[in-house]
Each structure stands twice: as structure tokens, then as C-alpha cells.
Scaffold this motif. Structure first.
Motif, mmCIF file in Angstrom:
data_model
loop_
_atom_site.group_PDB
_atom_site.id
_atom_site.type_symbol
_atom_site.label_atom_id
_atom_site.label_comp_id
_atom_site.label_asym_id
_atom_site.label_seq_id
_atom_site.Cartn_x
_atom_site.Cartn_y
_atom_site.Cartn_z
ATOM 1 N N MET A 14 -85.686 -9.444 -90.420
ATOM 2 C CA MET A 14 -85.067 -8.800 -91.573
ATOM 3 C C MET A 14 -86.054 -8.742 -92.743
ATOM 4 O O MET A 14 -86.161 -7.726 -93.428
ATOM 5 N N GLU A 15 -86.802 -9.823 -92.946
ATOM 6 C CA GLU A 15 -87.764 -9.865 -94.045
ATOM 7 C C GLU A 15 -88.841 -8.802 -93.877
ATOM 8 O O GLU A 15 -89.270 -8.175 -94.855
ATOM 9 N N MET A 16 -89.274 -8.562 -92.646
ATOM 10 C CA MET A 16 -90.307 -7.558 -92.432
ATOM 11 C C MET A 16 -89.769 -6.136 -92.583
ATOM 12 O O MET A 16 -90.428 -5.268 -93.133
ATOM 13 N N HIS A 17 -88.560 -5.913 -92.115
ATOM 14 C CA HIS A 17 -87.978 -4.566 -92.152
ATOM 15 C C HIS A 17 -87.381 -4.211 -93.511
ATOM 16 O O HIS A 17 -87.201 -3.033 -93.812
ATOM 17 N N SER A 18 -87.052 -5.217 -94.298
ATOM 18 C CA SER A 18 -86.213 -4.963 -95.464
ATOM 19 C C SER A 18 -86.905 -5.317 -96.768
ATOM 20 O O SER A 18 -87.580 -6.336 -96.888
ATOM 21 N N ALA A 19 -86.682 -4.454 -97.757
ATOM 22 C CA ALA A 19 -87.110 -4.761 -99.120
ATOM 23 C C ALA A 19 -85.956 -5.336 -99.917
ATOM 24 O O ALA A 19 -86.111 -5.721 -101.071
ATOM 25 N N GLY A 20 -84.766 -5.364 -99.301
ATOM 26 C CA GLY A 20 -83.571 -5.817 -100.004
ATOM 27 C C GLY A 20 -82.908 -6.985 -99.315
ATOM 28 O O GLY A 20 -83.563 -7.848 -98.729
ATOM 29 N N LYS A 21 -81.578 -7.019 -99.362
ATOM 30 C CA LYS A 21 -80.800 -8.126 -98.839
ATOM 31 C C LYS A 21 -79.698 -7.583 -97.926
ATOM 32 O O LYS A 21 -79.338 -6.409 -98.013
ATOM 33 N N PRO A 22 -79.142 -8.438 -97.058
ATOM 34 C CA PRO A 22 -78.136 -7.938 -96.117
ATOM 35 C C PRO A 22 -76.828 -7.567 -96.808
ATOM 36 O O PRO A 22 -76.550 -8.000 -97.927
ATOM 37 N N GLY A 51 -81.762 -13.692 -99.390
ATOM 38 C CA GLY A 51 -82.307 -12.851 -98.327
ATOM 39 C C GLY A 51 -82.817 -13.601 -97.123
ATOM 40 O O GLY A 51 -83.677 -13.098 -96.403
ATOM 41 N N CYS A 52 -82.257 -14.797 -96.851
ATOM 42 C CA CYS A 52 -82.758 -15.586 -95.717
ATOM 43 C C CYS A 52 -82.334 -15.006 -94.377
ATOM 44 O O CYS A 52 -82.967 -15.261 -93.354
ATOM 45 N N GLY A 53 -81.233 -14.250 -94.357
ATOM 46 C CA GLY A 53 -80.793 -13.595 -93.137
ATOM 47 C C GLY A 53 -80.032 -14.469 -92.160
ATOM 48 O O GLY A 53 -79.719 -14.037 -91.050
ATOM 49 N N ARG A 54 -79.705 -15.719 -92.528
ATOM 50 C CA ARG A 54 -78.979 -16.603 -91.614
ATOM 51 C C ARG A 54 -77.626 -16.018 -91.220
ATOM 52 O O ARG A 54 -77.159 -16.188 -90.105
ATOM 53 N N CYS A 55 -76.994 -15.322 -92.150
ATOM 54 C CA CYS A 55 -75.673 -14.769 -91.888
ATOM 55 C C CYS A 55 -75.703 -13.716 -90.786
ATOM 56 O O CYS A 55 -74.709 -13.513 -90.083
ATOM 57 N N ILE A 56 -76.829 -13.058 -90.626
ATOM 58 C CA ILE A 56 -76.942 -12.023 -89.584
ATOM 59 C C ILE A 56 -76.779 -12.652 -88.211
ATOM 60 O O ILE A 56 -76.049 -12.148 -87.352
ATOM 61 N N GLY A 57 -77.444 -13.769 -87.983
ATOM 62 C CA GLY A 57 -77.343 -14.450 -86.698
ATOM 63 C C GLY A 57 -76.003 -15.124 -86.500
ATOM 64 O O GLY A 57 -75.554 -15.289 -85.367
ATOM 65 N N ALA A 58 -75.336 -15.509 -87.608
ATOM 66 C CA ALA A 58 -74.069 -16.234 -87.492
ATOM 67 C C ALA A 58 -72.900 -15.327 -87.156
ATOM 68 O O ALA A 58 -71.923 -15.764 -86.547
ATOM 69 N N CYS A 59 -72.966 -14.053 -87.518
ATOM 70 C CA CYS A 59 -71.818 -13.157 -87.376
ATOM 71 C C CYS A 59 -71.561 -12.795 -85.908
ATOM 72 O O CYS A 59 -72.419 -12.205 -85.247
#
Length: 369
Positions: A182-190, A228-236
Motif C-alpha cells: 500500500m505504501e508503494m502504490h499509494s500517496a494517501g491513506k486507505p 497509513g500503516c495499512g494493517r486494516c487492509i489485511g484484517a478485513c
């Protein structure tokens, strides 16, 4: 400065010799035996192919590399990190099943598959990026960082966001956890796709910054609190949490170079790229288009930058195959990858990798018979 050596062998064989023997000869001649593998855990970073795709490397090649490492006293395992997008490799269980489906089992390769960032893609290590301009701490899959030696085994092909997928792409993007991707692809937040959210609150349990609230069974992310850590993406469990894919391709390429440095810095590493079945798109697709150029050969080097440049040069020297995506494009110049994806610039990753001290663009090509 002395040029980096890139070793190459073509795909021609004679009676009594085969491609697997040539691959073994290639990597031994290139100096893989100079690495101390004795009792060392060795990560072989590769791509197992999205189910439905048939352009990925055959598991026979992985077995050859693993057998050489075992012969040298090492303890190899095949590895990759989970994907950010929905598909057959977004969690470790599906990912291993996909690897087995495509032939990468302990019985066929002689070593185990370990998904480096864990069950849900949240098991990563924060690795400082020395000289990083865009990433200060890369989120690298834990099993990859636990390895003593790092080997990349890459299918060299086109890529719609980076121009081509070579060693840098395999390592940089591939070693990032879901949050790292997510950090590489994104300039923003989820953000949360409300229509998919069921209000299970798994994301709130994962968030360390109290940035997520659930009201009327729908989660929302407060971007003022979100880091923007992206932990929520893996948790959902419903794939309702989405990453923005709004980073420019040039910056994406530079972030990939910085993640590559984090993954390999400070430990022995060696790199192998097979330039065959050069499909225009990544093996992450659940399908593959026809190869755009004839098969070229197998390459190996201690320098992943020189390796990528040598492979790109070799592809660009090939004729365009008829009835392919490349043949349908208006061809200008001698850059096949720039032709099929004109909005990309693969040189951005190369130049940034040189700046970071990962390797150099100048190379000496050494042919191995």
C-alpha cells in the motif's frame, strides 16, 4: 569502477544436456558458490503465479536453484508476500494453495513454501532504508528478514505500472507486506468501501491509532488520525478496506528501489532472471497474453541493477512477434516496454537504485555455454 558481471546462457540444448543443467551451470559459473550457505536459512524470492496465469516460471527451475543451495549446505525455502489486491494470493492459506496448484510443493521443488508476511499479510518488520527519499522504514515480510541469505528468482516480463517486472520489482514490491505494498502504490491513506463493510470491527481491533470507528454497522477511517500503516487492509475479512492507487509511476518505481535496498542490504544476495515467455503483463493477472518477443535466455548476477538492465537490453534487441500486444502498438524507438506502456518509465527504478548504491547500470555480459 569495474563493470558488474552479468552471466548469460541461451535456451539451446543438445542431446545429453537440458535447460535445468544449463541453469545450474549458469549460477555456479556466476559465483553462487562464493556465498557461505552452510546451515543458513535461504529465502528464494519468486512469484508463484496467480491461478489462471500460465506465464509464471515452472517449478522445475525453483527446484534446480534449491538443489544447488542444499548442495552448498544451505536450507532453502520458496517465499513471497501476500498481495494487496483481491485474488488467489491475498492471505497465506490461499497463497500456499495457489502455489501448490501451480506446482510449487515440497515434493516437486524439494523445499517448503513460506508466505513471508503471515496469515493476513500483517507479519512484517520495519526495516530502515539508508538514503531513502520516499520511504524511511520499509515494511518487509518477517520470514524474508529472518533469512540469512537472499536469492531472487525472477520471471522477466512486462508490467503495466513499472514497464517491466524484473529483479528489482520481484524484490521491492514482492518483499513488501500488504501494508508495504500500500505504501508503494499509494500517496494517501486507505478508505472503507461502505457497500462491502459488515461492521465486524476487525479493523478497529487492528488499528493502533484509534482511527477507525463503526457506526450503524459501517466502518469509517479518520484520516487525521490514520498513519497509513495499512494493517486494516489485511484484517478485513470482506476486503472492504481499500488502498488508494494514486502514486505516480515514477515514484512507485523509486519506492520499489528503496524497498529492494531494505530487503537485501547487509546480507549475502544473488539474483537470477529467466527471460522467457515475456508476457506484456505481470504474473499477478489471472490470465496471460501471448509473449511479445522470442524467448531469450537465463541471466544471473550479484548485481540486480545490472541484471535488470542486461535483461531489458536483451528483450529490446529482439524482433516483435506477430499477433501480440506489442505488434498492435505504434512502435517508436527501441524500447519495447515503453511502447506497450508509454505512461511508464522503467529507468526511474534503475536510476534510483544506482543512487541508493544497490548496483550499477554498466555491465559485462559473460556467456556460459
Amino acid at each position: 569502477m569495474e563493470m558488474s558481471k552479468v552471466y548469460y546462457t541461451n535456451l539451446r540444448t543438445r542431446i545429453g544436456d537440458n535447460l535445468l543443467q544449463k541453469l545450474e551451470r549458469l549460477i555456479k559459473t556466476a559465483g553462487i558458490g562464493d556465498i557461505d550457505f552452510e546451515d543458513k536459512y535461504t529465502a528464494i524470492k519468486m512469484h508463484f503465479g496467480e491461478p489462471g496465469n500460465l506465464a509464471f516460471l515452472r517449478p522445475n527451475y525453483a527446484k534446480t536453484v534449491a538443489d544447488v543451495i542444499k548442495e552448498l549446505g544451505g536450507k532453502p525455502f520458496l517465499t513471497d508476500c501476500n498481495t494487496l489486491y483481491i485474488g488467489g494470493r491475498k492471505n497465506a492459506l490461499d497463497h500456499i494453495s495457489s502455489a501448490y496448484l501451480n506446482g510449487f510443493s515440497p515434493f516437486s521443488t524439494g523445499c517448503h513454501v513460506i508466505i513471508a508476511d503471515g496469515l493476513k499479510g500483517t507479519d512484517d518488520v520495519l526495516v530502515p532504508v539508508e538514503g531513502g527519499e520516499y520511504v524511511k522504514e520499509a515494511k518487509i515480510g518477517r520470514a524474508i528478514m529472518d533469512a540469512d541469505v537472499f536469492i531472487s528468482l525472477t520471471h522477466f516480463k512486462g508490467h503495466e505500472a513499472t514497464g517491466f517486472g524484473g529483479a528489482l520489482k520481484n524484490m521491492g514490491m514482492g518483499c513488501g507486506s500488504r501494508a508495504g505494498k500500500m505504501e508503494m502504490h499509494s500517496a494517501g491513506k486507505p478508505h472503507v468501501a461502505q457497500e462491502l463493510c459488515v461492521g465486524c470491527k476487525m479493523c478497529t481491533k487492528m488499528c493502533a491509532h484509534d482511527a477507525i470507528t463503526v457506526a450503524e454497522k459501517k466502518a469509517s477511517i479518520d484520516h487525521n488520525k490514520c498513519v497509513g500503516c495499512g494493517r486494516c487492509i489485511g484484517a478485513c475479512p470482506k476486503d472492504a478496506v481499500k488502498a488508494a492507487t494514486d502514486e505516480s509511476y515514477d515514484i512507485l518505481n523509486r519506492k520499489i528501489a528503496e524497498y529492494t535496498k531494505a530487503a537485501i542490504n547487509g546480507r549475502p544476495n544473488f539474483h537470477i532472471s529467466l527471460v522467457m515467455n515475456v508476457s506484456p503483463y505481470c504474473d499477478c493477472h489471472g490470465e496471460n497474453d501471448a509473449a511479445i518477443v522470442p524467448d531469450v535466455g537465463m541471466f544471473a548476477s550479484f548485481d540486480p541493477v545490472a541484471l535488470d538492465v542486461a535483461c531489458a537490453d536483451a528483450v529490446n534487441a529482439q524482433p516483435v512477434l506477430a499477433n501480440t500486444y506489442l505488434a498492435e502498438c505504434d512502435h517508436e524507438g527501441h524500447d519495447h516496454f515503453g511502447t506497450i506502456f508509454p505512461e511508464t518509465d522503467w529507468k526511474a527504478a534503475i536510476d534510483h537504485a544506482v543512487k541508493l548504491g544497490i548496483g550499477q547500470k554498466e555491465y559485462e555480459l559473460v556467456e556460459v555455454k
